[in-house]
Design a protein around this motif. Structure first.
Motif: not given
Lengths: 93, 93
Positions: A51-76
């Protein structure tokens, strides 16, 4: 501050954490899920690990999305500052 | 409460989160590292992804250790309740 349970509390640090999490409610949810698992009274070690492996994987995906969004906002923002009259089109979800 | 930035804040939920994190300072550190990465202004997407993968892996390991410790404490507590006169030897770090 240290108690006999080795707990420490730094109000400034906690405040910063909460502020960041308010901007990332999707990460808050994942952190809560992981914390809940660590306190799970049921499940074998193998199950918890799975369960932990699945959860931290989901966290990794969400964190990557958060970074992409923040990078996009910064570029704008950079573009706005360089070309103040340019209108930056907002990406719709 | 919702603001125009889509931020929400639930004091009770935040309080619970902080309480759990005070018992698990090692998880707090990992959460902070992951949050910092999502706001990193430098690095390519590939680099950020690589760092995030490493960070969530460390978090997974720490969370598993936290679960094992909590399971051990629970087992000791169960034993104490079943055999009140038994003295449970504390495992030293």
């Amino acid at each position: 501050m240290q108690t006999t349970h080795g707990q420490s509390s730094d109000p400034q640090r906690e405040k910063q954490l909460l502020e960041k999490l308010r901007s990332h409610p999707e990460l808050l949810e994942r952190f809560e899920a992981i914390l809940d698992l660590t306190e799970s009274p049921s499940g074998t070690a193998d199950q918890i690990e799975e369960w932990l492996v699945a959860e931290v994987r989901r966290l990794g995906n969400k964190a990557m999305q958060a970074w992409a969004q923040s990078a996009e906002e910064q570029a704008a923002e950079d573009l706005r500052q360089k070309t103040p009259r340019a209108r930056v089109r907002k990406k719709r979800p």
